[in-house]
Scaffold this active site. Structure first.
Site, PDB file in Angstrom:
ATOM      1  N   ASP A  77      82.071  38.766  55.080  1.00  0.00           N
ATOM      2  CA  ASP A  77      81.033  39.359  54.250  1.00  0.00           C
ATOM      3  C   ASP A  77      81.688  40.514  53.520  1.00  0.00           C
ATOM      4  OD1 ASP A  77      78.940  40.905  53.184  1.00  0.00           O
ATOM      5  OD2 ASP A  77      77.562  40.334  54.780  1.00  0.00           O
ATOM      6  N   TYR A 118      73.942  42.235  36.678  1.00  0.00           N
ATOM      7  CA  TYR A 118      75.039  41.275  36.826  1.00  0.00           C
ATOM      8  C   TYR A 118      76.102  41.423  35.734  1.00  0.00           C
ATOM      9  CZ  TYR A 118      77.578  36.859  37.085  1.00  0.00           C
ATOM     10  OH  TYR A 118      78.569  35.915  37.171  1.00  0.00           O
ATOM     11  N   LYS A 135      80.210  42.569  36.137  1.00  0.00           N
ATOM     12  CA  LYS A 135      81.400  41.784  35.822  1.00  0.00           C
ATOM     13  C   LYS A 135      82.332  42.546  34.875  1.00  0.00           C
ATOM     14  CE  LYS A 135      80.784  38.202  38.398  1.00  0.00           C
ATOM     15  NZ  LYS A 135      81.711  37.913  39.513  1.00  0.00           N
ATOM     16  N   THR A 146      75.145  26.963  39.056  1.00  0.00           N
ATOM     17  CA  THR A 146      75.357  27.306  40.460  1.00  0.00           C
ATOM     18  C   THR A 146      74.151  28.090  40.968  1.00  0.00           C
ATOM     19  OG1 THR A 146      76.387  29.459  40.024  1.00  0.00           O
ATOM     20  CG2 THR A 146      77.842  27.526  40.018  1.00  0.00           C
ATOM     21  N   ASN A 182      86.027  35.410  44.886  1.00  0.00           N
ATOM     22  CA  ASN A 182      85.001  34.601  44.232  1.00  0.00           C
ATOM     23  C   ASN A 182      83.584  35.019  44.601  1.00  0.00           C
ATOM     24  OD1 ASN A 182      83.802  31.933  43.058  1.00  0.00           O
ATOM     25  ND2 ASN A 182      83.188  31.910  45.215  1.00  0.00           N
TER      26      ASN A 182
END
Length: 257
Positions: free
Chosen positions: A66, A181, A185, A216, A93
């Protein structure tokens, strides 16, 4: 440098992929195993990790990991150190797109995560995984990477992380950039560059790669590309032992930072 080269030259290639029990991470782990790597399948849930490793085959081994819990990172590093003593490839990832109510459409998530109204708690939760988790895993695994002959780190990013691209009015995904999000990134890309600049003198290459708009769990499976298609570029970068350092690429080639 010479001692490190002697330590793992001509030995079994070892890789760790975080968030590898499903999606792009699973596809990367599978491809690495099929290309001769012993792959540690990192998963928060041990049962999901074990299931994924069994599906991949004999070259895969599940490891509880984790990225937000340092104890699991230290335990995973100790396990790899005991079994092999080095790590050739780290693929960061693991990532999440939001921390709000599940089952929402991509559009609903983006609207809720706009800069003007995004929940600070949600920002912290997502960044804890996508940004701080990437830093934590990399720092924890660096001693093992330094013992490999030609070590590499691959960070699975997103085209949304490219500020140059998002700033272009013609960019189709511009409307999807948010504070939770998308900005995470961008920060991950900065983390990639920071590690790449520091580690290049040690011949450890660090690159970022975008799978593209892949269907996904991150986007409630609303992406336009299949996970198999979306995994092609991450797999290419992960398998490229002689590639350049500090690149950011996607399905259609180089991306602007």
């Amino acid at each position: 440098m010479e001692n490190r080269k002697e330590s793992s030259a001509n030995k079994q290639l070892i890789a760790l992929v975080t968030g590898a029990n499903q999606g792009v991470g699973f596809q990367i782990a599978k491809a690495l195993a099929n290309n001769g790597y012993i792959v540690y399948v990192g998963s928060r849930n041990p049962e999901n990790g074990a299931k994924a490793a069994t599906e991949i085959g004999d070259n895969a081994q599940a490891v509880e990991l984790d990225v937000t819990k340092l104890a699991t990172l230290s335990a995973a590093a100790a396990h790899i150190a005991k079994e092999h003593g080095y790590l050739d490839l780290l693929v960061n990832n693991a990532g999440i797109s939001h921390a709000g109510k599940p089952g929402r459409t991509l559009q609903e998530v983006v609207q809720a995560n706009r800069a003007s109204k995004a929940s600070l708690d949600e920002v912290r939760t997502v960044w804890e995984t996508n940004v701080f988790g990437t830093i934590a895993v990399t720092q924890t695994m660096l001693p093992l990477l330094r013992k490999a002959s030609v070590a590499r780190i691959v960070n699975v990013s997103s085209g949304l992380g490219s500020l140059s691209w998002i700033a272009d009015p013609a960019t189709w995904e511009r409307e999807h950039f948010d504070l939770v999000y998308g900005a995470s990134k961008t920060a991950m890309n900065a983390v990639t560059m920071a590690f790449a600049l520091e580690l290049e003198k040690e011949n450890i290459k660090v690159n970022a790669v975008s799978p593209g708009f892949t269907a996904t769990a991150l986007n409630n499976f609303q992406g336009t590309d299949s996970v198999e298609v979306g995994s092609r570029e991450p797999i290419r970068v992960a398998l490229d032992t002689n590639g350049p350092n500090m690149t950011f690429t996607g399905p259609e080639g180089p991306l602007q930072w």
